[in-house]
Write a protein that holds these residues in place. Structure first.
Motif, mmCIF file in Angstrom:
data_model
loop_
_atom_site.group_PDB
_atom_site.id
_atom_site.type_symbol
_atom_site.label_atom_id
_atom_site.label_comp_id
_atom_site.label_asym_id
_atom_site.label_seq_id
_atom_site.Cartn_x
_atom_site.Cartn_y
_atom_site.Cartn_z
ATOM 1 N N GLN A 81 -13.020 -3.796 4.541
ATOM 2 C CA GLN A 81 -13.992 -4.591 5.286
ATOM 3 C C GLN A 81 -13.255 -5.403 6.341
ATOM 4 O O GLN A 81 -12.245 -6.052 6.061
ATOM 5 C CB GLN A 81 -14.747 -5.560 4.366
ATOM 6 N N ARG B 25 0.827 -1.208 0.000
ATOM 7 C CA ARG B 25 0.000 0.000 0.000
ATOM 8 C C ARG B 25 0.859 1.256 0.000
ATOM 9 O O ARG B 25 0.614 2.212 -0.738
ATOM 10 C CB ARG B 25 -0.922 0.013 1.226
ATOM 11 N N ASN C 36 -9.575 -2.655 -0.641
ATOM 12 C CA ASN C 36 -9.797 -2.423 -2.064
ATOM 13 C C ASN C 36 -9.258 -1.070 -2.479
ATOM 14 O O ASN C 36 -9.527 -0.054 -1.825
ATOM 15 C CB ASN C 36 -11.301 -2.497 -2.367
ATOM 16 N N GLY C 37 -8.478 -1.059 -3.571
ATOM 17 C CA GLY C 37 -7.961 0.187 -4.119
ATOM 18 C C GLY C 37 -8.248 0.282 -5.602
ATOM 19 O O GLY C 37 -8.745 -0.671 -6.221
ATOM 20 N N GLU C 38 -7.945 1.427 -6.195
ATOM 21 C CA GLU C 38 -8.231 1.640 -7.619
ATOM 22 C C GLU C 38 -7.430 0.702 -8.513
ATOM 23 O O GLU C 38 -7.852 0.377 -9.617
ATOM 24 C CB GLU C 38 -7.954 3.093 -7.995
ATOM 25 N N GLU D 266 -6.429 -9.345 0.557
ATOM 26 C CA GLU D 266 -7.336 -10.077 1.425
ATOM 27 C C GLU D 266 -6.521 -10.920 2.397
ATOM 28 O O GLU D 266 -5.580 -11.603 1.996
ATOM 29 C CB GLU D 266 -8.243 -11.001 0.607
ATOM 30 N N THR E 137 -3.216 -11.022 -2.751
ATOM 31 C CA THR E 137 -3.494 -9.723 -3.354
ATOM 32 C C THR E 137 -3.796 -9.947 -4.825
ATOM 33 O O THR E 137 -3.779 -11.082 -5.309
ATOM 34 C CB THR E 137 -2.294 -8.761 -3.210
ATOM 35 N N ASN E 138 -4.062 -8.887 -5.542
ATOM 36 C CA ASN E 138 -4.296 -9.009 -6.984
ATOM 37 C C ASN E 138 -3.052 -9.515 -7.706
ATOM 38 O O ASN E 138 -3.132 -9.971 -8.862
ATOM 39 C CB ASN E 138 -4.706 -7.660 -7.573
ATOM 40 N N PHE F 224 -6.100 -5.099 -4.804
ATOM 41 C CA PHE F 224 -6.764 -5.440 -3.555
ATOM 42 C C PHE F 224 -5.846 -6.327 -2.720
ATOM 43 O O PHE F 224 -4.862 -6.904 -3.214
ATOM 44 C CB PHE F 224 -8.076 -6.193 -3.815
ATOM 45 N N ILE G 274 -6.859 4.123 -2.026
ATOM 46 C CA ILE G 274 -7.657 3.182 -1.229
ATOM 47 C C ILE G 274 -9.107 3.666 -1.174
ATOM 48 O O ILE G 274 -9.378 4.832 -0.879
ATOM 49 C CB ILE G 274 -7.085 3.033 0.198
ATOM 50 N N PHE H 201 -10.394 -7.196 4.142
ATOM 51 C CA PHE H 201 -10.345 -6.983 2.694
ATOM 52 C C PHE H 201 -10.105 -5.507 2.439
ATOM 53 O O PHE H 201 -10.825 -4.649 2.960
ATOM 54 C CB PHE H 201 -11.645 -7.425 2.029
ATOM 55 N N PHE I 133 -1.652 -0.621 -4.701
ATOM 56 C CA PHE I 133 -3.106 -0.759 -4.756
ATOM 57 C C PHE I 133 -3.789 0.498 -5.277
ATOM 58 O O PHE I 133 -4.993 0.503 -5.518
ATOM 59 C CB PHE I 133 -3.683 -1.082 -3.370
#
Length: 372
Positions: A192, A180, A288-290, A295, A309-310, A293, A188, A286, A185
């Motif tokens: 969750q 991050r 989530n970013g633009e 988890e 992550t992605n 992600f 942001i 979880f 990511f």
């Protein structure tokens, strides 16, 4: 997970890895290193020799820079048993009436308070007045006012106050934070946090408002509160919350069963979290970013943490959390190290301010502004 305490028997000895902000290439270091393995050893007295203290004590046997040198308990048989097991002499064993005498014990640097929540305030202040550093389990107090009084007492005494935020040293958690910070990511947008399990014994202190200060939020929910802050990397500015109670016998007045809460951040990011004592298998973060992600599931249990992550699975080795924590805290107290995520008393007060606001929002049904 069924319970954080399901992991009591799963602790394993392992090597130690503690990245610090002050070490530019710490993220590339092998897992079997501490920042300053040849530094002085932190001498720790454990207060409250219950289930969690036993986990800490076991984990500390693998520490390179922290060792048990004192014990404080109201149960003489525990003092004798633990003293023999961990080689703590009788002169360094105390009860709750005489532990102020630690001020005269040069073999104790810090007291780790693992008693019920309601006792932390007075015990930490007594530790500070005895001239010793303090580590308080979380939540560090019943409310923000008490927490600030603890911070002030330690400041006035010239000692450090830390909080037992073990996840702040967990390798997969720190890798998500690294990604991050590296903007992997992107901006942001959402967090969750799901924190819960079905609690057992209805007579335990965690279901006693006088000792716990509440219910699930004061025990498991604080993980999602704190996690929202260190995952999003902002301080929330508002909170809304809703309480659900299905069992008024087990969860008496003032002891929350399930709370959903939402946090808003200055950037526009939002968090949606759940804290419960009546649902199993809830241990998930979880982010989530633009551009991606992260988890973590399980996200805060005693281990191993699992995540992706992605960009793929997180593969950092599992290390016993409390081993990492205590070696890191040795560096903080003895060397002045700065951890990636703060673990001082001020950090604990911020979480307590959010807890106060969540309870207020449950009662009012309205949005409450935050100023941390």
């Amino acid at each position: 997970m069924n319970s954080r305490r399901d992991f009591l028997q799963k602790l394993t000895a392992s090597a130690i890895a503690i990245p610090f902000l002050s070490s530019a290439n710490a993220w590339d270091q092998p897992v079997n290193l501490v920042r300053n393995p040849d530094g002085p050893v932190l001498r720790v007295a454990l207060m409250g020799l219950g289930g969690y203290a036993s986990i800490v004590a076991k984990a500390m046997q693998d520490c390179k820079r922290a060792k048990i040198t004192g014990l404080i308990s109201g149960t003489p048989s525990k003092l004798s048993e633990w003293g023999t097991k961990y080689n703590v002499p009788e002169k360094s064993r105390y009860n709750y009436e005489n532990f102020d005498d630690i001020k005269n014990n040069p073999d104790i640097d810090v007291v780790y308070v693992t008693t019920p929540n309601a006792l932390h305030h007075d015990q930490v202040i007594r530790v500070a007045r005895a001239g010793k550093h303090a580590i308080s389990e979380k939540p560090m107090a019943l409310n923000a006012k008490e927490g600030q009084e603890m911070v002030d007492a330690c400041s006035e005494a010239g000692v450090k106050l830390l909080v037992g935020y073990r996840m702040h040293f967990e390798p997969k958690t720190l890798e998500v934070i690294r990604m991050r910070n590296a903007d992997e990511f992107g901006k942001i947008l959402f967090f969750q946090g799901l924190s819960g399990f079905r609690i057992g014994d209805p007579n335990q202190w965690r279901l006693n408002k006088a000792l716990a200060g509440g219910g699930s939020l004061m025990d498991i929910g604080i993980y999602s509160i704190n996690g929202a802050r260190y995952m999003v990397n902002e301080e929330p500015i508002w909170v809304t919350a809703q309480e659900t109670k299905t069992d008024t016998v087990k969860f008496k007045e003032g002891v929350d069963e399930t709370i959903q809460f939402q946090l808003g951040f200055p950037s526009g990011a939002v968090a949606s979290c759940l804290s419960t004592y009546n649902m199993n298998y809830l241990d998930r973060f979880f982010l989530n970013g633009e551009k991606g992600f992260a988890e973590l599931q399980p996200s805060t249990g005693y281990g191993p943490i699992k995540g992706r992550t992605n960009k793929g699975a997180l593969t950092q080795p599992h290390v016993t959390h409390q081993t990492l924590q205590m070696d890191a805290m040795a560096g903080i107290i003895l060397d002045g190290d700065s951890p990636v995520v703060a673990v001082d008393g001020a950090e604990g007060v911020k979480d307590l301010k959010i807890i106060d606001a969540i309870y207020a929002a449950c009662a009012s049904g309205k949005r409450h502004e935050l100023n941390l």
